[in-house]
Design an enzyme around this catalytic site. Structure first.
Site, PDB file in Angstrom:
ATOM      1  N   CYS A   1       0.497  10.132  -3.595  1.00 21.61           N
ATOM      2  CA  CYS A   1       0.250   9.277  -2.425  1.00 21.61           C
ATOM      3  C   CYS A   1      -0.777   9.899  -1.492  1.00 21.61           C
ATOM      4  CB  CYS A   1       1.555   9.010  -1.675  1.00 21.61           C
ATOM      5  SG  CYS A   1       2.423  10.478  -1.101  1.00 21.61           S
TER       6      CYS A   1
ATOM      7  N   GLU B   1       7.972   6.491   4.128  1.00 24.76           N
ATOM      8  CA  GLU B   1       6.882   7.268   3.545  1.00 24.76           C
ATOM      9  C   GLU B   1       6.257   6.399   2.463  1.00 24.76           C
ATOM     10  OE1 GLU B   1       5.695  10.114   4.454  1.00 24.76           O
ATOM     11  OE2 GLU B   1       7.208  10.644   5.947  1.00 24.76           O
TER      12      GLU B   1
END
Length: 510
Positions: A286, A252
């Site tokens: 993010c 991720e």
């Protein structure tokens, strides 16, 4: 659970004199939050070995028994929510409101994973087809064993929970290494699991603390999978450390998420969403919005609306309940934000709000950059700060091309009254919200993850549960037939019959 909120050295464990250790700091004031031991490679291997024993017990529980223990954990976090949010505010720096929202979503994900694990992963019958009709076929998803989770500092509860809760629900044990910047928070959630399950004969969720070498040791410790959240650069190092043992990884990584604003969009709502997506958590998200492409016909109105809404924010950072943002958690990120702003201005971008003077460590005030060239670092690289670039485009087609012109591919957003879903489908991203931002993160049933530099693999949802399992296919012969193909003693007419079957089903000309 108020004793966890202090996160002092005694709560962590007695540090041996002269043993390696590190300190986590309050990013706003610079004061010490806690001191932690630097877990050695030998100690990491020992913890993983103990976790493997815990896995043998945990995987042997029924679905209902694991669900019950996970729900107890969610209950313990809920009852300690005030303490946890205060600790998140202190160690991570985010406003208490942001901390509450993050923790609340994490609790929701624990509940979803616990409640859906059996439905998603239980053994199921699979059709065999005519050729293998005398066999029964079963597919099941077996837990991997011990999963290592390396967590980030920007969302220290919500993000690692997407791996921890789903791995546990799937029947795995977990060894968790939180970021060195938010280790006290990581310890808090591990302690909450233990306190919620005091009768457990083994610790199925284990904590290790440390910096980069400890994370590398976890990769090389023999775990059955590594779930990593962080930058693509560090992700490559994690993959390299896992490569010799062929330890699978879930990546991720970062993003450079774009928002497209069509000519028929609700500009007030689009501006509000862009502001939240770009500036909340001090831009350290993010899946936050870093680029906006708005159709020229409504560009000026959008910029005016965005500017007006920024002026309404409680921009003075501090302790008050109305504080819109907190300090940058990682000091080195401030230099990245400053470099991106300066580069954008040097290459011809126009400052609408903020600018170079907005960087006042440890805070960065909201910054809006207009018509920044596409080759600038503010457009090409992940900024991870409270900045946003806005660029006018001829039409939605150009917006899609520019939005996709990045190595990243995590999240995205589209604002349009008509055709928003069609636009969303064309964006190269793992997730897209229409007329909203980051909505996908709040829906536990949806998978979360990206493509390209944003990584691979998925957390959350059914895909997130399967991510921490291995599919196991089992066949069982129910009866024999006179025309078995997989034997040297097969009937001479077996292939004739099979050929006739193929011609009948597939060989006819249309």
């Amino acid at each position: 659970m108020s004793d966890q909120g202090s996160a002092d050295g005694a709560a962590v464990g007695v540090l041996e004199p002269g043993a390696p250790s590190f300190i986590s700091y309050d990013p706003a004031g610079g004061g010490e939050v806690a001191t932690f031991p630097e877990t050695s490679a030998e100690q990491v291997r020992a913890v993983v070995g103990e976790a493997r024993q815990a896995f043998a017990w945990w995987s042997g529980l029924t679905w209902a028994e694991r669900e019950q223990r996970l729900r107890k954990w969610a209950g313990a976090i809920t009852r300690g929510l005030d303490d946890l949010c205060e600790l998140m505010h202190r160690e991570n720096g985010k406003p208490r409101g942001d901390a509450f929202l993050e923790a609340f979503l994490a609790i929701e994900h624990i509940g979803w994973a616990a409640g859906h694990a059996r439905k998603v992963l239980h053994p199921r019958r699979v059709g065999t087809g005519l050729l293998m009709a005398n066999h029964a076929a079963t597919l099941e998803y077996q837990p991997l064993g011990v999963v290592g989770v390396i967590g980030p500092w920007n969302y220290p509860v919500f993000t690692p929970m997407g791996s921890i809760a789903y791995a546990l629900a799937a029947g795995n044990a977990v060894v968790f290494k939180p970021s060195e910047y938010t280790t006290a928070i990581g310890k808090w959630i591990v302690d909450a699991f233990d306190q919620a399950n005091p009768d457990a004969p083994h610790q199925v969720l284990r904590l290790i603390t440390g910096t980069g070498p400890t994370g590398a040791a976890l990769c090389e410790s023999g775990v059955d999978k590594i779930a990593f959240t962080g930058s693509a650069r560090t992700g490559r190092k994690v993959m390299a450390a896992c490569a010799p043992s062929l330890t699978p990884v879930l990546m991720e990584c970062g993003g450079k998420d774009a928002m497209i604003v069509a000519g028929d969009a609700d500009l007030a709502k689009a501006a509000d969403a862009a502001l939240w997506g770009a500036m909340s958590n001090a831009g350290q998200t993010c899946v936050g919005i870093e680029r906006v492409y708005v159709v020229d016909a409504v560009k000026d109105k959008f910029v005016t609306e965005l500017t007006a809404q920024i002026q309404k924010l409680a921009l003075a950072p501090g302790e008050g309940p109305d504080a819109a943002y907190g300090p940058m958690t990682m000091p080195s990120q401030i230099d990245v934000v400053r470099r991106h702003i300066d580069d954008a201005i040097a290459k011809g971008g126009t400052v609408v709000v903020g600018g170079s003077g907005a960087v006042r460590a440890p805070y960065v005030e909201p910054t809006v950059l207009l018509d920044t060239p596409e080759d600038s670092s503010a457009v090409r690289e992940e900024t991870f700060g409270p900045t946003i670039t806005v660029k006018g485009v001829r039409d939605v087609e150009e917006a899609i091309q520019l939005a996709n012109a990045t190595d990243y591919g995590l999240g995205a957003s589209v604002f349009a009254r008509r055709g928003g879903t069609a636009i969303a489908r064309r964006l190269r991203s793992g997730m897209t919200s229409v007329n909203a931002v980051i909505a996908f993160a709040g829906i536990p049933g949806l998978p979360f993850g990206g493509v390209g530099e944003s990584g691979f693999g998925r957390i959350h949802g059914a895909d997130g549960l399967r991510e921490f399992t291995r599919p196991k296919a089992i066949t069982r012969r129910r009866y024999s037939t006179p025309f078995e193909p997989a034997t040297f003693a097969r009937h001479p007419k077996t292939f004739t019959i099979m050929k006739k079957y193929a011609e009948t089903r597939y060989g006819r000309k249309k």
